[in-house]
Write an enzyme that holds these catalytic residues in place. Sequence first.
Site, PDB file in Angstrom:
ATOM      1  CB  THR A 112      -0.945   0.033   1.219  1.00 47.00           C
ATOM      2  OG1 THR A 112      -0.162  -0.074   2.412  1.00 47.00           O
ATOM      3  CG2 THR A 112      -1.960  -1.101   1.163  1.00 47.00           C
ATOM      4  CG  HIS A 122       9.767   4.779   0.627  1.00 48.31           C
ATOM      5  ND1 HIS A 122      10.175   6.117   0.622  1.00 48.31           N
ATOM      6  CD2 HIS A 122      10.795   4.083   1.151  1.00 48.31           C
ATOM      7  CE1 HIS A 122      11.388   6.206   1.133  1.00 48.31           C
ATOM      8  NE2 HIS A 122      11.782   4.984   1.468  1.00 48.31           N
ATOM      9  CG  HIS A 136       7.582  -0.738   3.734  1.00 44.87           C
ATOM     10  ND1 HIS A 136       7.067  -0.202   2.563  1.00 44.87           N
ATOM     11  CD2 HIS A 136       6.627  -1.565   4.228  1.00 44.87           C
ATOM     12  CE1 HIS A 136       5.846  -0.671   2.380  1.00 44.87           C
ATOM     13  NE2 HIS A 136       5.552  -1.499   3.359  1.00 44.87           N
ATOM     14  CG  HIS A 192       5.710  -5.193   6.921  1.00 44.05           C
ATOM     15  ND1 HIS A 192       4.696  -4.450   7.475  1.00 44.05           N
ATOM     16  CD2 HIS A 192       5.605  -4.997   5.581  1.00 44.05           C
ATOM     17  CE1 HIS A 192       4.007  -3.844   6.518  1.00 44.05           C
ATOM     18  NE2 HIS A 192       4.541  -4.160   5.354  1.00 44.05           N
TER      19      HIS A 192
END
Length: 113
Positions: free
Chosen positions: A94, A97, A99, A101
């Site tokens: 969503t 950029h 990333h 988790h």
Amino acid sequence: MENCIFCKIIAGEIPSAKVYEDEDMLVFRDINPQAKVHCLCVPKSHFATLAEMNAEQAEILKKCFVKIPGLAKSLGLENGYRLIVNQGKDAGQTVFHLHIHILGGQDMGEKLI
Ligand code: AMP
């Protein structure tokens, strides 16, 4: 990058619950946690997915993965944790950029999520 929420968090324009920061990455708590501990490790250099990553950004991503074990320990994740890097719409990405988790603090089970 204009209109990127993570770039705005990195720039300090949007607040975040910061866990760690250096010149290459910012780690902060996810606003909608999916586990007892849920942080996001975000390279400061903007790229949406691995497909768009350049060589310099690949070095930064490597630093993120090198950093995460120590961070996980400081977050109390000695018993293990799960890393997820969603790539594109079908993966449920969503925020475009890249990333990582970091999820844990509980038994994550044997299934995918
Ligand atoms: P993904 O679906 O893999 O793109 O993950 C985006 C993650 O960013 C989601 O888990 C969101 O809860 C999280 N998120 C979105 N906005 C914020 C924010 N302002 N602060 C912290 N986490 C956020």
